[in-house]
Design an enzyme around this catalytic site. Structure first.
Site, PDB file in Angstrom:
ATOM      1  N   ASP A 178       0.859  -1.182   0.000  1.00 25.14           N
ATOM      2  CA  ASP A 178       0.000   0.000   0.000  1.00 25.14           C
ATOM      3  C   ASP A 178       0.898   1.236   0.000  1.00 25.14           C
ATOM      4  O   ASP A 178       2.135   1.135  -0.110  1.00 25.14           O
ATOM      5  CB  ASP A 178      -1.017  -0.051   1.156  1.00 25.14           C
ATOM      6  CG  ASP A 178      -0.382   0.145   2.537  1.00 25.14           C
ATOM      7  OD1 ASP A 178       0.857   0.282   2.627  1.00 25.14           O
ATOM      8  OD2 ASP A 178      -1.137   0.159   3.525  1.00 25.14           O
ATOM      9  N   HIS A 179       0.293   2.410   0.156  1.00 26.50           N
ATOM     10  CA  HIS A 179       1.066   3.661   0.122  1.00 26.50           C
ATOM     11  C   HIS A 179       2.107   3.709   1.245  1.00 26.50           C
ATOM     12  O   HIS A 179       3.218   4.191   1.058  1.00 26.50           O
ATOM     13  CB  HIS A 179       0.116   4.854   0.241  1.00 26.50           C
ATOM     14  CG  HIS A 179      -0.778   4.768   1.436  1.00 26.50           C
ATOM     15  ND1 HIS A 179      -1.823   3.867   1.506  1.00 26.50           N
ATOM     16  CD2 HIS A 179      -0.760   5.423   2.620  1.00 26.50           C
ATOM     17  CE1 HIS A 179      -2.420   3.992   2.678  1.00 26.50           C
ATOM     18  NE2 HIS A 179      -1.791   4.918   3.378  1.00 26.50           N
TER      19      HIS A 179
ATOM     20  N   CYS B 286       3.003  -3.221   4.135  1.00 28.86           N
ATOM     21  CA  CYS B 286       2.118  -2.114   4.504  1.00 28.86           C
ATOM     22  C   CYS B 286       2.781  -1.407   5.679  1.00 28.86           C
ATOM     23  O   CYS B 286       3.975  -1.603   5.928  1.00 28.86           O
ATOM     24  CB  CYS B 286       0.694  -2.587   4.794  1.00 28.86           C
ATOM     25  SG  CYS B 286       0.448  -3.541   6.302  1.00 28.86           S
ATOM     26  N   GLY B 287       2.051  -0.591   6.397  1.00 25.06           N
ATOM     27  CA  GLY B 287       2.673   0.144   7.489  1.00 25.06           C
ATOM     28  C   GLY B 287       3.249  -0.772   8.548  1.00 25.06           C
ATOM     29  O   GLY B 287       4.385  -0.602   8.997  1.00 25.06           O
ATOM     30  N   THR B 288       2.458  -1.747   8.934  1.00 24.07           N
ATOM     31  CA  THR B 288       2.897  -2.680   9.983  1.00 24.07           C
ATOM     32  C   THR B 288       3.138  -4.099   9.477  1.00 24.07           C
ATOM     33  O   THR B 288       3.712  -4.913  10.204  1.00 24.07           O
ATOM     34  CB  THR B 288       1.816  -2.789  11.076  1.00 24.07           C
ATOM     35  OG1 THR B 288       0.608  -3.257  10.447  1.00 24.07           O
ATOM     36  CG2 THR B 288       1.574  -1.448  11.754  1.00 24.07           C
ATOM     37  N   GLY B 289       2.635  -4.412   8.301  1.00 28.54           N
ATOM     38  CA  GLY B 289       2.663  -5.800   7.806  1.00 28.54           C
ATOM     39  C   GLY B 289       1.492  -6.620   8.315  1.00 28.54           C
ATOM     40  O   GLY B 289       1.292  -7.756   7.881  1.00 28.54           O
ATOM     41  N   ILE B 290       0.707  -6.031   9.206  1.00 27.33           N
ATOM     42  CA  ILE B 290      -0.368  -6.806   9.835  1.00 27.33           C
ATOM     43  C   ILE B 290      -1.616  -6.858   8.955  1.00 27.33           C
ATOM     44  O   ILE B 290      -2.095  -7.943   8.594  1.00 27.33           O
ATOM     45  CB  ILE B 290      -0.698  -6.228  11.230  1.00 27.33           C
ATOM     46  CG1 ILE B 290       0.502  -6.383  12.161  1.00 27.33           C
ATOM     47  CG2 ILE B 290      -1.921  -6.941  11.821  1.00 27.33           C
ATOM     48  CD1 ILE B 290       0.333  -5.675  13.508  1.00 27.33           C
ATOM     49  N   GLY B 291      -2.129  -5.684   8.607  1.00 28.46           N
ATOM     50  CA  GLY B 291      -3.376  -5.661   7.834  1.00 28.46           C
ATOM     51  C   GLY B 291      -3.254  -6.422   6.529  1.00 28.46           C
ATOM     52  O   GLY B 291      -4.145  -7.204   6.158  1.00 28.46           O
TER      53      GLY B 291
ATOM     54  N   HIS C 246       8.892 -24.308   9.186  1.00 28.97           N
ATOM     55  CA  HIS C 246       7.772 -24.982   9.844  1.00 28.97           C
ATOM     56  C   HIS C 246       6.421 -24.718   9.195  1.00 28.97           C
ATOM     57  O   HIS C 246       5.537 -25.570   9.276  1.00 28.97           O
ATOM     58  CB  HIS C 246       7.704 -24.552  11.322  1.00 28.97           C
ATOM     59  CG  HIS C 246       8.787 -25.153  12.155  1.00 28.97           C
ATOM     60  ND1 HIS C 246       8.795 -25.103  13.528  1.00 28.97           N
ATOM     61  CD2 HIS C 246       9.922 -25.821  11.806  1.00 28.97           C
ATOM     62  CE1 HIS C 246       9.870 -25.705  14.001  1.00 28.97           C
ATOM     63  NE2 HIS C 246      10.586 -26.144  12.974  1.00 28.97           N
TER      64      HIS C 246
ATOM     65  N   ARG D 184       6.695 -33.775  10.117  1.00 28.68           N
ATOM     66  CA  ARG D 184       5.522 -33.486  10.957  1.00 28.68           C
ATOM     67  C   ARG D 184       4.890 -32.141  10.613  1.00 28.68           C
ATOM     68  O   ARG D 184       3.688 -31.941  10.814  1.00 28.68           O
ATOM     69  CB  ARG D 184       5.905 -33.531  12.436  1.00 28.68           C
ATOM     70  CG  ARG D 184       6.825 -32.413  12.894  1.00 28.68           C
ATOM     71  CD  ARG D 184       7.323 -32.655  14.310  1.00 28.68           C
ATOM     72  NE  ARG D 184       8.084 -31.529  14.833  1.00 28.68           N
ATOM     73  CZ  ARG D 184       9.349 -31.254  14.536  1.00 28.68           C
ATOM     74  NH1 ARG D 184      10.011 -32.027  13.671  1.00 28.68           N
ATOM     75  NH2 ARG D 184       9.972 -30.225  15.076  1.00 28.68           N
ATOM     76  N   HIS D 185       5.697 -31.252  10.054  1.00 27.84           N
ATOM     77  CA  HIS D 185       5.166 -29.935   9.707  1.00 27.84           C
ATOM     78  C   HIS D 185       4.250 -30.003   8.487  1.00 27.84           C
ATOM     79  O   HIS D 185       3.342 -29.189   8.351  1.00 27.84           O
ATOM     80  CB  HIS D 185       6.311 -28.948   9.466  1.00 27.84           C
ATOM     81  CG  HIS D 185       7.201 -28.816  10.661  1.00 27.84           C
ATOM     82  ND1 HIS D 185       6.761 -28.286  11.847  1.00 27.84           N
ATOM     83  CD2 HIS D 185       8.488 -29.201  10.862  1.00 27.84           C
ATOM     84  CE1 HIS D 185       7.741 -28.328  12.725  1.00 27.84           C
ATOM     85  NE2 HIS D 185       8.797 -28.886  12.167  1.00 27.84           N
TER      86      HIS D 185
HETATM   87  C1  RB5 Z   1      -2.178   2.644   6.439  1.00 23.11           C
HETATM   88  O1  RB5 Z   1      -2.244   3.875   7.100  1.00 23.11           O
HETATM   89  C2  RB5 Z   1      -1.969   1.515   7.446  1.00 23.11           C
HETATM   90  O2  RB5 Z   1      -3.093   1.349   8.226  1.00 23.11           O
HETATM   91  C3  RB5 Z   1      -1.601   0.229   6.742  1.00 23.11           C
HETATM   92  O3  RB5 Z   1      -0.458   0.437   5.978  1.00 23.11           O
HETATM   93  C4  RB5 Z   1      -1.274  -0.962   7.630  1.00 23.11           C
HETATM   94  O4  RB5 Z   1      -0.360  -0.613   8.612  1.00 23.11           O
HETATM   95  C5  RB5 Z   1      -2.408  -1.729   8.123  1.00 23.11           C
HETATM   96  O5  RB5 Z   1      -2.250  -2.770   8.786  1.00 23.11           O
END
Ligand code: RB5
Length: 144
Positions: free
Chosen positions: A11-12, A68-73, A101, A135-136
Protein backbone atom coordinates in the site's frame (compact mmCIF):
# COMPACT_ATOMS: atom_id res chain seq x y z
CA UNK A 1 9.70 -24.06 -17.66
CA UNK A 2 10.80 -20.50 -16.95
CA UNK A 3 11.23 -19.62 -13.31
CA UNK A 4 7.98 -18.17 -11.97
CA UNK A 5 8.43 -14.66 -10.60
CA UNK A 6 8.17 -13.39 -7.08
CA UNK A 7 5.15 -11.11 -6.77
CA UNK A 8 5.50 -7.98 -4.65
CA UNK A 9 2.91 -5.42 -3.62
CA UNK A 10 2.40 -2.70 -1.05
CA UNK A 11 0.00 0.00 0.00
CA UNK A 12 1.07 3.66 0.12
CA UNK A 13 2.68 3.20 3.56
CA UNK A 14 4.89 0.43 2.22
CA UNK A 15 5.81 1.98 -1.10
CA UNK A 16 9.34 3.17 -0.27
CA UNK A 17 10.30 -0.13 1.33
CA UNK A 18 8.77 -2.02 -1.59
CA UNK A 19 11.03 -0.11 -3.99
CA UNK A 20 14.08 -1.16 -1.98
CA UNK A 21 12.91 -4.77 -1.91
CA UNK A 22 12.36 -4.77 -5.68
CA UNK A 23 16.00 -3.68 -6.06
CA UNK A 24 17.05 -6.40 -3.64
CA UNK A 25 15.17 -9.06 -5.60
CA UNK A 26 16.77 -7.85 -8.82
CA UNK A 27 20.20 -8.06 -7.18
CA UNK A 28 19.39 -11.64 -6.20
CA UNK A 29 18.53 -12.40 -9.83
CA UNK A 30 14.89 -13.09 -9.01
CA UNK A 31 12.30 -12.31 -11.65
CA UNK A 32 9.77 -9.92 -10.09
CA UNK A 33 6.22 -8.92 -10.86
CA UNK A 34 5.30 -5.66 -9.13
CA UNK A 35 1.57 -5.42 -8.51
CA UNK A 36 1.68 -1.86 -7.13
CA UNK A 37 0.85 0.45 -5.64
CA UNK A 38 3.05 2.81 -7.60
CA UNK A 39 2.33 6.25 -6.18
CA UNK A 40 1.83 8.00 -2.85
CA UNK A 41 -1.97 8.15 -3.08
CA UNK A 42 -3.72 6.34 -0.26
CA UNK A 43 -4.95 2.85 -1.16
CA UNK A 44 -6.62 0.12 0.90
CA UNK A 45 -4.37 -2.72 2.02
CA UNK A 46 -7.09 -5.42 1.64
CA UNK A 47 -7.23 -4.72 -2.11
CA UNK A 48 -3.46 -5.08 -2.36
CA UNK A 49 -3.32 -8.27 -0.30
CA UNK A 50 -6.14 -9.75 -2.38
CA UNK A 51 -4.38 -8.97 -5.67
CA UNK A 52 -1.15 -10.61 -4.58
CA UNK A 53 -2.95 -13.66 -3.19
CA UNK A 54 -4.78 -14.11 -6.50
CA UNK A 55 -1.50 -13.93 -8.45
CA UNK A 56 -0.12 -16.83 -6.41
CA UNK A 57 -3.31 -18.90 -6.46
CA UNK A 58 -3.56 -18.48 -10.24
CA UNK A 59 0.06 -19.63 -10.63
CA UNK A 60 1.33 -16.32 -11.97
CA UNK A 61 3.86 -16.06 -9.14
CA UNK A 62 5.66 -18.62 -7.03
CA UNK A 63 5.77 -16.63 -3.81
CA UNK A 64 4.92 -13.16 -2.63
CA UNK A 65 6.16 -10.17 -0.67
CA UNK A 66 3.69 -7.76 0.91
CA UNK A 67 4.42 -4.46 2.61
CA UNK A 68 2.12 -2.11 4.50
CA UNK A 69 2.67 0.14 7.49
CA UNK A 70 2.90 -2.68 9.98
CA UNK A 71 2.66 -5.80 7.81
CA UNK A 72 -0.37 -6.81 9.84
CA UNK A 73 -3.38 -5.66 7.83
CA UNK A 74 -1.99 -6.83 4.53
CA UNK A 75 -1.09 -10.27 5.93
CA UNK A 76 -4.60 -10.65 7.34
CA UNK A 77 -6.01 -9.81 3.91
CA UNK A 78 -3.80 -12.33 2.10
CA UNK A 79 -4.48 -15.07 4.65
CA UNK A 80 -8.21 -14.95 3.91
CA UNK A 81 -7.41 -16.81 0.67
CA UNK A 82 -7.21 -20.61 0.75
CA UNK A 83 -3.70 -21.76 -0.07
CA UNK A 84 -2.03 -18.57 1.08
CA UNK A 85 0.22 -18.77 4.12
CA UNK A 86 1.35 -15.21 4.73
CA UNK A 87 3.80 -14.71 7.58
CA UNK A 88 4.22 -11.33 9.19
CA UNK A 89 7.94 -11.24 9.98
CA UNK A 90 9.81 -8.73 12.12
CA UNK A 91 13.18 -10.45 12.17
CA UNK A 92 15.12 -13.16 10.40
CA UNK A 93 14.16 -15.78 12.97
CA UNK A 94 10.50 -15.22 12.10
CA UNK A 95 11.38 -15.51 8.42
CA UNK A 96 13.40 -18.69 8.93
CA UNK A 97 10.72 -20.52 10.91
CA UNK A 98 7.96 -19.25 8.64
CA UNK A 99 9.64 -21.28 5.91
CA UNK A 100 10.97 -24.23 7.93
CA UNK A 101 7.77 -24.98 9.84
CA UNK A 102 4.91 -23.17 8.10
CA UNK A 103 5.95 -23.36 4.44
CA UNK A 104 4.89 -19.73 4.21
CA UNK A 105 4.43 -18.62 0.61
CA UNK A 106 4.12 -14.92 1.40
CA UNK A 107 6.24 -12.70 3.64
CA UNK A 108 4.61 -9.57 5.05
CA UNK A 109 6.78 -6.73 6.28
CA UNK A 110 6.01 -3.49 8.10
CA UNK A 111 7.59 -0.38 6.65
CA UNK A 112 6.82 1.65 9.78
CA UNK A 113 8.00 -0.99 12.21
CA UNK A 114 10.93 -2.78 10.58
CA UNK A 115 14.10 -1.11 9.34
CA UNK A 116 14.97 -1.50 5.71
CA UNK A 117 18.15 -3.51 6.31
CA UNK A 118 16.30 -5.94 8.58
CA UNK A 119 13.53 -6.18 5.99
CA UNK A 120 16.05 -7.02 3.26
CA UNK A 121 17.65 -9.67 5.48
CA UNK A 122 14.20 -11.14 6.20
CA UNK A 123 13.50 -11.32 2.47
CA UNK A 124 16.77 -13.11 1.74
CA UNK A 125 16.21 -15.65 4.53
CA UNK A 126 12.62 -16.19 3.42
CA UNK A 127 13.66 -16.93 -0.16
CA UNK A 128 16.68 -19.06 0.72
CA UNK A 129 15.15 -21.33 3.38
CA UNK A 130 13.34 -24.55 2.51
CA UNK A 131 10.37 -26.22 4.17
CA UNK A 132 11.34 -28.97 6.63
CA UNK A 133 8.31 -31.15 5.82
CA UNK A 134 7.82 -34.24 8.02
CA UNK A 135 5.52 -33.49 10.96
CA UNK A 136 5.17 -29.94 9.71
CA UNK A 137 3.60 -31.13 6.46
CA UNK A 138 0.70 -32.68 8.39
CA UNK A 139 0.13 -29.42 10.23
CA UNK A 140 0.35 -27.31 7.10
CA UNK A 141 -2.14 -29.67 5.41
CA UNK A 142 -4.59 -28.94 8.24
CA UNK A 143 -4.45 -25.25 7.37
CA UNK A 144 -6.28 -26.09 4.16
C1 RB5 B 1 -2.18 2.64 6.44
O1 RB5 B 1 -2.24 3.88 7.10
C2 RB5 B 1 -1.97 1.51 7.45
O2 RB5 B 1 -3.09 1.35 8.23
C3 RB5 B 1 -1.60 0.23 6.74
O3 RB5 B 1 -0.46 0.44 5.98
C4 RB5 B 1 -1.27 -0.96 7.63
O4 RB5 B 1 -0.36 -0.61 8.61
C5 RB5 B 1 -2.41 -1.73 8.12
O5 RB5 B 1 -2.25 -2.77 8.79
Amino acid sequence: MAQRPIAIASDHAGLDLKKLLVEELAAMGEPVVDLGTSGPESVDYPDIGDALARAIIEGKAARGVLVCGTGIGISIAANRHKGIRAAHCRDTTDARFARLHNDANVIALGARTTGSEVAKDCLRVFLNTGFEGGRHQRRVDKLG
